[in-house]
Motif scaffolding. Structure first.
Motif, PDB file in Angstrom:
ATOM      1  N   ALA A  12      47.262  46.339  41.700  1.00 46.79           N
ATOM      2  CA  ALA A  12      46.252  45.355  41.294  1.00 46.79           C
ATOM      3  C   ALA A  12      45.439  45.933  40.150  1.00 46.79           C
ATOM      4  CB  ALA A  12      45.347  45.006  42.461  1.00 46.79           C
ATOM      5  N   ASP A  13      45.419  45.242  39.034  1.00 46.88           N
ATOM      6  CA  ASP A  13      44.589  45.691  37.921  1.00 46.88           C
ATOM      7  C   ASP A  13      43.109  45.529  38.254  1.00 46.88           C
ATOM      8  OD1 ASP A  13      46.848  46.276  36.422  1.00 46.88           O
ATOM      9  OD2 ASP A  13      46.961  44.248  35.589  1.00 46.88           O
ATOM     10  N   ASN A  15      46.912  41.058  38.417  1.00 47.07           N
ATOM     11  CA  ASN A  15      47.643  42.021  37.601  1.00 47.07           C
ATOM     12  C   ASN A  15      48.318  41.273  36.454  1.00 47.07           C
ATOM     13  OD1 ASN A  15      50.072  40.903  38.636  1.00 47.07           O
ATOM     14  ND2 ASN A  15      50.041  42.334  40.368  1.00 47.07           N
ATOM     15  N   SER A  52      43.199  50.687  40.715  1.00 51.56           N
ATOM     16  CA  SER A  52      42.618  49.337  40.729  1.00 51.56           C
ATOM     17  C   SER A  52      41.110  49.392  40.529  1.00 51.56           C
ATOM     18  CB  SER A  52      42.916  48.654  42.069  1.00 51.56           C
ATOM     19  OG  SER A  52      44.291  48.524  42.287  1.00 51.56           O
TER      20      SER A  52
END
Length: 309
Positions: free
Chosen positions: A11-12, A25, A47
């Protein structure tokens, strides 16, 4: 009632939007209502999480597990001081007498050994292990003074995984890694429920380690441990180190497996809550018999028509 365990590999960014968890993401955006979530396991240590999201997770009693560089769970976030009778619960924990805790521990260990024997009966059917586990159950004394729990574990692991297997909490072989991962999932969910009902997880029944913030969680999760062992045995041919995505998913989904507690079938995540509620009742009445303990079910014998709460 929350029921979803969210497993996030990459997950960004994770943030809050209208009381929903938003995971983004490069590929897509996923939105999940917080009220549906029981626990989140985050593998991606790159993240970005907003402070507002972390605060809201606590408000909804959602446990957040964070993994290290080897993708093993190392951190758990829980809410602080959210229960309306926090001080009352704390005093209730402090006032427990040692003989009462000894009675509770006797019952917890006995059910754990029963569940271990049930796993052997469902899997390897190792007669030596079954007989030894029966002996440990019969020889068990108050507070497990003769350490039958440890002896039972020796027979159990040998009967399930073979005589050469050695249980280690810090190990990089595939079976121990899977056990450590699965037990952490159980501990995290039990800790989440205990926090929800105002308990201080440091104050245990039998575990008293000064370096363990989850002594009580470790105590109450004991009868559930054999369910992790069963799932690992069922996937023994697919194990590798590092653990694969599919194995991790299987271990996380253990919380949705059925057990028998209070004469009803419950998913483990709800059976744990029933156990904690019964623990409160046992403390209030100073009677260890009020403590409800889970029994393993043969899943093949749980029909679609059975009620599973």
């Amino acid at each position: 009632m929350s029921y979803r365990c969210i497993y996030i590999r990459r997950a960004d960014k994770m943030n809050l939007r209208d009381n929903n968890l938003v995971v983004r993401n490069d590929e897509r955006e996923v939105i999940v209502p917080l009220e549906d979530i029981a626990m989140i396991l985050l593998e991606d240590n790159c993240s970005l999480l907003t402070a507002k999201l972390i605060s809201s997770l606590s408000s909804y009693y959602i446990g957040l597990i964070i993994c290290d560089d080897k993708y093993m769970p190392v951190s758990l976030t829980l809410p602080l001081h959210m229960h309306y009778k926090q001080l009352r619960v704390f005093h209730m924990q402090l006032d427990v007498k040692k003989p009462f805790n000894s009675q509770l521990w006797f019952r917890i260990v006995k059910q754990k050994i029963i569940n271990q024997r049930r796993v052997i009966e469902m899997t390897t059917k190792d007669e030596y292990a079954i007989d030894r586990l029966l002996e440990c159950e019969k020889e068990l004394k108050s507070n497990d003074k003769t350490n039958r729990e440890a002896l039972a574990a020796k027979y159990f692991f040998s009967g399930l995984y073979g005589s050469l297997f050695i249980r280690k909490r810090k190990s990089e072989d595939e079976i121990n890694a899977a056990l450590n991962y699965g037990y952490t999932i159980l501990m995290a969910n039990m800790s989440r429920i205990l926090a929800m009902y105002g308990f201080n997880t440091i104050i245990g029944i039998h575990h008293i380690s000064e370096s363990n913030n989850f002594n009580l969680s470790c105590d109450l999760m004991e009868p559930f441990r054999p369910m992790i062992d069963l799932v690992i045995y069922q996937n023994i041919n697919n194990l590798s180190y590092p653990l694969t995505k599919d194995i991790k998913k299987e271990l996380i989904e253990v919380l949705t497996k059925p057990v028998r507690i209070n004469n009803k079938n419950y998913l483990i995540q709800y059976a744990m809550e029933e156990m904690v509620l019964s623990y409160i009742k046992a403390l209030e009445n100073e009677n260890s018999e009020y403590l409800l303990l889970p029994s393993l079910l043969d899943e093949e014998n749980v029909s679609v028509g059975d009620d599973i709460l």
